[in-house]
Design a protein around this motif. Structure first.
Motif, PDB file in Angstrom:
ATOM      1  N   ILE A  79       0.334   1.792  -5.303  1.00 20.19           N
ATOM      2  CA  ILE A  79       0.980   1.165  -6.460  1.00 20.19           C
ATOM      3  C   ILE A  79       2.253   0.411  -6.094  1.00 20.19           C
ATOM      4  CG2 ILE A  79       0.001   2.859  -8.058  1.00 20.19           C
ATOM      5  CD1 ILE A  79       2.636   4.381  -7.958  1.00 20.19           C
ATOM      6  N   HIS A  80       2.802   0.658  -4.928  1.00 19.87           N
ATOM      7  CA  HIS A  80       4.037  -0.022  -4.523  1.00 19.87           C
ATOM      8  C   HIS A  80       3.763  -1.242  -3.642  1.00 19.87           C
ATOM      9  CE1 HIS A  80       6.499   3.200  -6.180  1.00 19.87           C
ATOM     10  NE2 HIS A  80       5.754   4.087  -5.528  1.00 19.87           N
ATOM     11  N   LEU A  81       2.510  -1.539  -3.376  1.00 19.28           N
ATOM     12  CA  LEU A  81       2.170  -2.677  -2.511  1.00 19.28           C
ATOM     13  C   LEU A  81       2.528  -3.989  -3.217  1.00 19.28           C
ATOM     14  CD1 LEU A  81       0.869  -3.575   0.171  1.00 19.28           C
ATOM     15  CD2 LEU A  81      -1.320  -3.683  -1.034  1.00 19.28           C
ATOM     16  N   LYS A  82       3.401  -4.771  -2.576  1.00 15.71           N
ATOM     17  CA  LYS A  82       3.864  -6.025  -3.163  1.00 15.71           C
ATOM     18  C   LYS A  82       3.447  -7.248  -2.347  1.00 15.71           C
ATOM     19  CE  LYS A  82       6.023  -3.664  -6.311  1.00 15.71           C
ATOM     20  NZ  LYS A  82       5.468  -3.615  -7.697  1.00 15.71           N
ATOM     21  N   GLU A  83       3.179  -7.058  -1.070  1.00 13.45           N
ATOM     22  CA  GLU A  83       2.923  -8.218  -0.202  1.00 13.45           C
ATOM     23  C   GLU A  83       1.721  -7.926   0.696  1.00 13.45           C
ATOM     24  OE1 GLU A  83       5.610 -11.254   2.590  1.00 13.45           O
ATOM     25  OE2 GLU A  83       6.453  -9.393   1.781  1.00 13.45           O
ATOM     26  N   LEU A  84       0.789  -8.894   0.747  1.00 18.19           N
ATOM     27  CA  LEU A  84      -0.449  -8.733   1.519  1.00 18.19           C
ATOM     28  C   LEU A  84      -0.761 -10.031   2.257  1.00 18.19           C
ATOM     29  CD1 LEU A  84      -3.031  -7.090   2.221  1.00 18.19           C
ATOM     30  CD2 LEU A  84      -4.070  -8.053   0.146  1.00 18.19           C
ATOM     31  N   PHE A  85      -1.192  -9.878   3.548  1.00 19.51           N
ATOM     32  CA  PHE A  85      -1.578 -11.028   4.361  1.00 19.51           C
ATOM     33  C   PHE A  85      -3.038 -10.838   4.816  1.00 19.51           C
ATOM     34  CE2 PHE A  85       2.984 -10.986   4.701  1.00 19.51           C
ATOM     35  CZ  PHE A  85       3.347 -12.328   4.707  1.00 19.51           C
ATOM     36  N   LEU A  86      -3.895 -11.803   4.432  1.00 11.22           N
ATOM     37  CA  LEU A  86      -5.308 -11.772   4.818  1.00 11.22           C
ATOM     38  C   LEU A  86      -5.760 -13.095   5.422  1.00 11.22           C
ATOM     39  CD1 LEU A  86      -6.936  -9.877   1.801  1.00 11.22           C
ATOM     40  CD2 LEU A  86      -6.701  -9.035   4.138  1.00 11.22           C
ATOM     41  N   MET A  87      -4.870 -13.996   5.678  1.00  5.98           N
ATOM     42  CA  MET A  87      -5.252 -15.291   6.257  1.00  5.98           C
ATOM     43  C   MET A  87      -5.816 -15.093   7.670  1.00  5.98           C
ATOM     44  SD  MET A  87      -1.493 -16.840   7.241  1.00  5.98           S
ATOM     45  CE  MET A  87      -0.814 -16.516   5.643  1.00  5.98           C
ATOM     46  N   GLY A  88      -6.766 -15.966   8.020  1.00  9.33           N
ATOM     47  CA  GLY A  88      -7.387 -15.863   9.337  1.00  9.33           C
ATOM     48  C   GLY A  88      -8.575 -14.940   9.377  1.00  9.33           C
ATOM     49  N   LEU A 114     -14.709  -8.482   1.384  1.00 12.55           N
ATOM     50  CA  LEU A 114     -13.514  -8.687   0.573  1.00 12.55           C
ATOM     51  C   LEU A 114     -13.384  -7.648  -0.536  1.00 12.55           C
ATOM     52  CD1 LEU A 114     -11.043 -10.423   0.020  1.00 12.55           C
ATOM     53  CD2 LEU A 114     -12.480 -11.928  -1.380  1.00 12.55           C
ATOM     54  N   SER A 115     -14.487  -7.123  -1.009  1.00 10.49           N
ATOM     55  CA  SER A 115     -14.432  -6.129  -2.088  1.00 10.49           C
ATOM     56  C   SER A 115     -13.747  -4.845  -1.647  1.00 10.49           C
ATOM     57  CB  SER A 115     -15.839  -5.818  -2.592  1.00 10.49           C
ATOM     58  OG  SER A 115     -16.657  -5.344  -1.521  1.00 10.49           O
ATOM     59  N   SER A 116     -13.540  -4.657  -0.329  1.00 10.67           N
ATOM     60  CA  SER A 116     -12.863  -3.444   0.146  1.00 10.67           C
ATOM     61  C   SER A 116     -11.385  -3.413  -0.223  1.00 10.67           C
ATOM     62  CB  SER A 116     -13.026  -3.311   1.664  1.00 10.67           C
ATOM     63  OG  SER A 116     -12.403  -4.396   2.340  1.00 10.67           O
ATOM     64  N   ILE A 117     -10.842  -4.513  -0.717  1.00 14.29           N
ATOM     65  CA  ILE A 117      -9.429  -4.498  -1.109  1.00 14.29           C
ATOM     66  C   ILE A 117      -9.213  -3.645  -2.355  1.00 14.29           C
ATOM     67  CG2 ILE A 117      -9.053  -6.787  -0.138  1.00 14.29           C
ATOM     68  CD1 ILE A 117      -8.946  -7.812  -3.048  1.00 14.29           C
ATOM     69  N   LYS A 118     -10.275  -3.244  -3.030  1.00 16.73           N
ATOM     70  CA  LYS A 118     -10.134  -2.389  -4.208  1.00 16.73           C
ATOM     71  C   LYS A 118      -9.512  -1.050  -3.853  1.00 16.73           C
ATOM     72  CE  LYS A 118     -13.934  -4.420  -6.854  1.00 16.73           C
ATOM     73  NZ  LYS A 118     -15.233  -4.174  -7.547  1.00 16.73           N
ATOM     74  N   GLU A 125     -12.669  -4.767  10.301  1.00 15.74           N
ATOM     75  CA  GLU A 125     -13.677  -5.437   9.473  1.00 15.74           C
ATOM     76  C   GLU A 125     -13.673  -4.945   8.033  1.00 15.74           C
ATOM     77  OE1 GLU A 125     -17.516  -6.417  11.349  1.00 15.74           O
ATOM     78  OE2 GLU A 125     -16.950  -5.008  12.940  1.00 15.74           O
ATOM     79  N   LYS A 126     -12.869  -3.918   7.750  1.00 16.66           N
ATOM     80  CA  LYS A 126     -12.885  -3.353   6.400  1.00 16.66           C
ATOM     81  C   LYS A 126     -11.536  -2.704   6.108  1.00 16.66           C
ATOM     82  CE  LYS A 126     -15.536  -0.105   3.535  1.00 16.66           C
ATOM     83  NZ  LYS A 126     -16.650   0.869   3.533  1.00 16.66           N
ATOM     84  N   ILE A 127     -11.067  -2.844   4.865  1.00 22.24           N
ATOM     85  CA  ILE A 127      -9.823  -2.193   4.450  1.00 22.24           C
ATOM     86  C   ILE A 127     -10.158  -0.818   3.899  1.00 22.24           C
ATOM     87  CG2 ILE A 127      -7.798  -2.366   2.958  1.00 22.24           C
ATOM     88  CD1 ILE A 127      -8.215  -5.382   2.887  1.00 22.24           C
ATOM     89  N   GLU A 128      -9.586   0.218   4.524  1.00 21.40           N
ATOM     90  CA  GLU A 128      -9.925   1.581   4.122  1.00 21.40           C
ATOM     91  C   GLU A 128      -8.846   2.551   4.589  1.00 21.40           C
ATOM     92  OE1 GLU A 128     -13.555   2.707   6.078  1.00 21.40           O
ATOM     93  OE2 GLU A 128     -12.984   1.719   7.942  1.00 21.40           O
ATOM     94  N   ASN A 129      -8.905   3.789   4.041  1.00 21.03           N
ATOM     95  CA  ASN A 129      -8.090   4.933   4.492  1.00 21.03           C
ATOM     96  C   ASN A 129      -6.581   4.682   4.399  1.00 21.03           C
ATOM     97  OD1 ASN A 129     -10.487   6.341   5.203  1.00 21.03           O
ATOM     98  ND2 ASN A 129     -10.524   5.300   7.190  1.00 21.03           N
ATOM     99  N   LEU A 130      -6.153   3.907   3.412  1.00 23.72           N
ATOM    100  CA  LEU A 130      -4.726   3.682   3.213  1.00 23.72           C
ATOM    101  C   LEU A 130      -4.222   4.295   1.915  1.00 23.72           C
ATOM    102  CD1 LEU A 130      -4.416  -0.042   4.387  1.00 23.72           C
ATOM    103  CD2 LEU A 130      -3.525   1.984   5.558  1.00 23.72           C
ATOM    104  N   GLU A 131      -5.069   5.057   1.226  1.00 26.83           N
ATOM    105  CA  GLU A 131      -4.673   5.641  -0.054  1.00 26.83           C
ATOM    106  C   GLU A 131      -3.503   6.610   0.078  1.00 26.83           C
ATOM    107  OE1 GLU A 131      -9.048   4.666  -0.094  1.00 26.83           O
ATOM    108  OE2 GLU A 131      -7.672   5.728   1.232  1.00 26.83           O
ATOM    109  N   GLY A 132      -3.412   7.303   1.213  1.00 28.06           N
ATOM    110  CA  GLY A 132      -2.345   8.293   1.390  1.00 28.06           C
ATOM    111  C   GLY A 132      -0.991   7.691   1.669  1.00 28.06           C
ATOM    112  N   CYS A 133      -0.938   6.421   2.014  1.00 25.73           N
ATOM    113  CA  CYS A 133       0.349   5.764   2.300  1.00 25.73           C
ATOM    114  C   CYS A 133       0.997   5.371   0.970  1.00 25.73           C
ATOM    115  CB  CYS A 133       0.134   4.555   3.190  1.00 25.73           C
ATOM    116  SG  CYS A 133      -0.654   4.920   4.772  1.00 25.73           S
ATOM    117  N   GLU A 134       1.618   6.336   0.346  1.00 18.92           N
ATOM    118  CA  GLU A 134       2.130   6.146  -1.013  1.00 18.92           C
ATOM    119  C   GLU A 134       3.274   5.149  -1.093  1.00 18.92           C
ATOM    120  OE1 GLU A 134       3.210  10.038  -2.196  1.00 18.92           O
ATOM    121  OE2 GLU A 134       1.146  10.808  -2.240  1.00 18.92           O
TER     122      GLU A 134
END
Length: 436
Positions: free
Chosen positions: A113-122, A103-107, A79-88
């Protein structure tokens, strides 16, 4: 419900010779995992991690995976995007068909900084007005969103309208959170009700619906069988009602569905076969009637009769019953009914005369007369057990045993008869030798 264990990871690491510490790719999809744990301690060299189609409700315990490039968490309960800061090294994140409404949790992904592709459909947030513009303006390094490339003009326009779009997103998030709180409260009530029903069912299951049939318990067995059939009918009705009632798209509904399927599976595993054990005194045997499934192949049934118990294996599941008296395994028989499919096992008792199922002969011979058969007929029956009776050179001990039981008496010498001279009919002939 499944959990991430060392054995589970090793089984899915066959391509790496089951070595965990150097594992670079791991697939744990469709394992009914509820919590993400242990992976950051055991597999720190992971680059690709598949966790789709599980029951994970929170992103956690992955911050130490510095080399992780692709994380697939589609079809979970997040239900929330979190705890991925360490995945450099994270470049691709798949969160398709989850329950992300904040949706504001995507901040938090701005640190990747290397994230290029994101899927949030559904996700519920994908239905918000201004969803795509908000994501594009927030994650400015993102190249692809939901499989669609982000154009430069699209990003410029999203940045220009960001203040207005952000206000709209916050209002929609607030409304969603209110609805979500009501759904959680309703789901909690249903869960309590379900737990209460399960407690009642467990108390009902404490009363065994099976018993050994005897003359005094036939009526009780019929009542218990009726109650068991009634329970099965009720379960089928409940199952039909469950799959036909409308449900909300919430994590609780997914868990409820899984619990229902798990309950059905356990009920199938615990399903016991009805049986009855009769003491057939007329034929001096026990008759076990086991209600095997009607259309089951007989090759899936294995019967093992022992002197003190009988074991029937049906599709690999054992059914064992201790017998009240000792029986003859070699004389036992097992048959299946062509109409009902029931398995009927006849087990003659050891003590007493076993008559079997054949009717008694109506000849004029009585039991006493049958015992007075000629000795030569009995000896013929026994001679069948000899290897070659015609070549035997030893006394026929078997015939001696089967003869009438006379007591062995010591042969005594008969007394010498001395004729009396007083007998007038006596004539002494000197030519006749003496008797002894």
């Amino acid at each position: 419900m499944g959990r991430i264990t060392e054995d589970l990871i090793r089984r899915n690491a066959e391509h790496n010779d089951c070595i965990i510490f150097s594992l670079e790719e791991l697939s744990l999809h469709q394992q009914e995992i509820e919590r993400l744990e242990h992976i950051d301690k055991w597999c720190r060299d992971l680059k690709i991690l598949y966790l789709q189609n599980n029951l994970i409700g929170k992103i956690e315990n992955v911050s130490k995976l510095k080399k992780l490039e692709y994380l697939n968490l589609a079809l979970n309960n997040i239900e929330k995007i979190e705890n991925l800061e360490g995945c450099e090294g994270l470049t691709k994140l798949d969160l398709t068909v989850n329950f992300i409404g904040e949706l504001s949790s995507i901040k938090t992904l701005q640190h990747n900084i290397h994230l290029k592709e994101l899927f949030l459909m559904g996700n519920p947030c994908a239905d918000f007005d201004g969803y795509r513009q908000f994501v594009v303006a927030t994650l400015q390094r993102l190249k692809w969103l939901d499989g669609k490339e982000i154009e430069r003009s699209e990003r410029i326009q999203a940045l220009q309208n960001f203040p207005v779009i952000e206000q709209q997103i916050r209002e929609q998030e607030k409304a969603y959170c209110l609805r979500r709180a009501k759904d959680k409260e309703e789901a909690l009530k249903n869960l309590r009700k379900e737990d209460k029903n399960e407690a009642e069912e467990r108390s009902y299951e404490g009363q065994s619906p099976f018993s050994v049939e005897s003359k005094d318990h036939v009526q009780a067995l019929e009542v218990q069988e009726g109650e068991c059939n009634q329970k099965k009918f009720k379960d089928s009705e409940d199952d039909f009602e469950f799959w036909n009632k409308p449900s909300l798209f919430t994590p609780e509904s997914r868990l409820e569905t899984l619990r229902h399927m798990e309950k059905q599976r356990k009920d199938q595993e615990k399903l016991r076969l009805d049986f009855s054990l009769k003491d057939d005194e007329k034929h001096n045997q026990f008759i076990l009637d086991l209600a095997v499934y009607r259309y089951m192949d007989t090759s899936l049934i294995n019967v093992d009769v022992q002197p003190t118990y009988v074991r029937v294996t049906v599709k690999g599941k054992p059914f064992q019953l201790v017998l009240p008296a000792e029986v003859k395994p070699d004389s036992s028989s097992a048959k299946r009914s062509q109409t009902t499919g029931h398995l009927v096992i006849c087990m003659p008792k050891v003590d007493g005369i076993i008559t079997g199922w054949r009717p008694t002969s109506k000849s004029g011979k009585s039991t006493v007369d049958s015992r007075r058969e000629p000795t030569n007929q009995r000896s013929k029956q026994i001679e069948k057990l000899e290897v070659d009776p015609s070549k035997r050179s030893i006394p026929d001990v078997a015939n001696i045993v089967q003869e009438k039981k006379h007591r062995l008496q010591r042969v005594r010498a008969e007394p010498k008869i001395i004729p009396s001279e007083e007998n007038p009919d006596f004539e002494d002939n000197p030519e006749v030798p003496p008797l002894i």
